[in-house]
Design an enzyme around this catalytic site. Sequence first.
Site, PDB file in Angstrom:
ATOM      1  N   GLY A   1       0.785  -1.235   0.000  1.00  0.00           N
ATOM      2  CA  GLY A   1       0.000   0.000   0.000  1.00  0.00           C
ATOM      3  C   GLY A   1       0.813   1.279   0.000  1.00  0.00           C
TER       4      GLY A   1
ATOM      5  CG  ASN B   1      -3.003  -0.366 -13.302  1.00  0.00           C
ATOM      6  OD1 ASN B   1      -2.897  -0.520 -12.083  1.00  0.00           O
ATOM      7  ND2 ASN B   1      -2.371  -1.148 -14.166  1.00  0.00           N
TER       8      ASN B   1
ATOM      9  CG  ASN C   1       2.019   3.368  -5.859  1.00  0.00           C
ATOM     10  OD1 ASN C   1       2.430   4.405  -6.360  1.00  0.00           O
ATOM     11  ND2 ASN C   1       2.634   2.213  -6.045  1.00  0.00           N
TER      12      ASN C   1
ATOM     13  NE  ARG D   1      -9.901 -11.682  -8.013  1.00  0.00           N
ATOM     14  CZ  ARG D   1      -9.848 -13.005  -8.025  1.00  0.00           C
ATOM     15  NH1 ARG D   1      -8.727 -13.621  -7.718  1.00  0.00           N
ATOM     16  NH2 ARG D   1     -10.899 -13.721  -8.339  1.00  0.00           N
TER      17      ARG D   1
ATOM     18  CG  HIS E   1       2.400  -1.988 -15.811  1.00  0.00           C
ATOM     19  ND1 HIS E   1       1.963  -3.198 -15.326  1.00  0.00           N
ATOM     20  CD2 HIS E   1       3.489  -2.243 -16.567  1.00  0.00           C
ATOM     21  CE1 HIS E   1       2.748  -4.152 -15.780  1.00  0.00           C
ATOM     22  NE2 HIS E   1       3.675  -3.604 -16.545  1.00  0.00           N
TER      23      HIS E   1
HETATM   24  C1  GRF Z   1       3.789  -1.211  -7.572  1.00  0.00           C
HETATM   25  O1  GRF Z   1       5.063  -1.447  -8.116  1.00  0.00           O
HETATM   26  C2  GRF Z   1       2.759  -1.085  -8.680  1.00  0.00           C
HETATM   27  O2  GRF Z   1       3.255  -0.466  -9.827  1.00  0.00           O
HETATM   28  C3  GRF Z   1       2.453  -2.530  -8.967  1.00  0.00           C
HETATM   29  O3  GRF Z   1       2.433  -3.136  -7.698  1.00  0.00           O
HETATM   30  C4  GRF Z   1       3.262  -2.418  -6.808  1.00  0.00           C
HETATM   31  C5  GRF Z   1       2.418  -2.014  -5.641  1.00  0.00           C
HETATM   32  O4  GRF Z   1       3.181  -1.475  -4.585  1.00  0.00           O
HETATM   33  N1  GRF Z   1       1.229  -2.677  -9.730  1.00  0.00           N
HETATM   34  P1  GRF Z   1       2.468  -0.789  -3.347  1.00  0.00           P
HETATM   35  O5  GRF Z   1       1.497  -1.805  -2.761  1.00  0.00           O
HETATM   36  O6  GRF Z   1       1.768   0.429  -3.832  1.00  0.00           O
HETATM   37  O7  GRF Z   1       3.572  -0.481  -2.379  1.00  0.00           O
END
Ligand code: GRF
Length: 235
Positions: free
Chosen positions: A26, A129, A28, A107, A131
């Site tokens: 979490g 999203n 981000n 997912r 990525h």
């Molecule tokens: C990030 O690298 C995002 O780009 C990918 O999964 C990771 C999630 O990290 N889809 P966090 O849970 O936000 O720390």
Amino acid sequence: MSGLIIDRSVASDKLASVVIFASGRGSNLRVICESARLGKIPARIEAVVTNVPGSGANEVAREFDIPALEIDSKGKTRETHEAQVLAALGGLDCAKIDWLVLAGYMRLLSPSFIKHFWAESLAAARIVNIHPSLLPSFPGVEGYGQALSYGVKLTGATVHLVGYGLDDGPIIAQRSLEISGDETLEGLQSRGLELEHSLYTEALANLLKGHWQMSRGSRSEGRPRMVFRQENTGK
Ligand code: GRF
């Protein structure tokens, strides 16, 4: 601008209604919640949906006093899990959610779920999203690992709208990272994550403020892309 599809360059001063989906630690999610709290992203975060019980994302939601809907996906079909998510969102009519933000949601969403958020004018869903690669390179899982294994010299992160294909849909923002000769996966992941945090915050701020246009650019057969007004790119 030629090929203009939609113009949202008139800024909106209202808060956008946002739901965030996350599965993991979490980080981000944390920067998005923090930026919304500080008013950098004009969002009212209605709920955080997680599909992994006990994940860091649940903790982050609680810290920020945001309703956390923990709906375990383990052992469930996509249809069953998504029906439970929609039921849990309950009163939150999808049509009234301005943006669904995926922050490390591990997912795939089914076409029938995506359809609830589809916006014809965007040629995509109202789902955003992030990525961990420079799409269209390295879609799927472990973007940083894929880039390192392939031996590319440059990778990065992409913020995009969600379409029906895997990690597909109009690109909102991208930023690159150079890969050094002695790069480790841990090092690349950590630099990548730091880059994601600033990229996602800036892209969401511009998106939600409405400082953008959808355009096909000068090539009429080109894919639609989102163009931010120069003064608001945050660069
Ligand atoms: C990030 O690298 C995002 O780009 C990918 O999964 C990771 C999630 O990290 N889809 P966090 O849970 O936000 O720390």
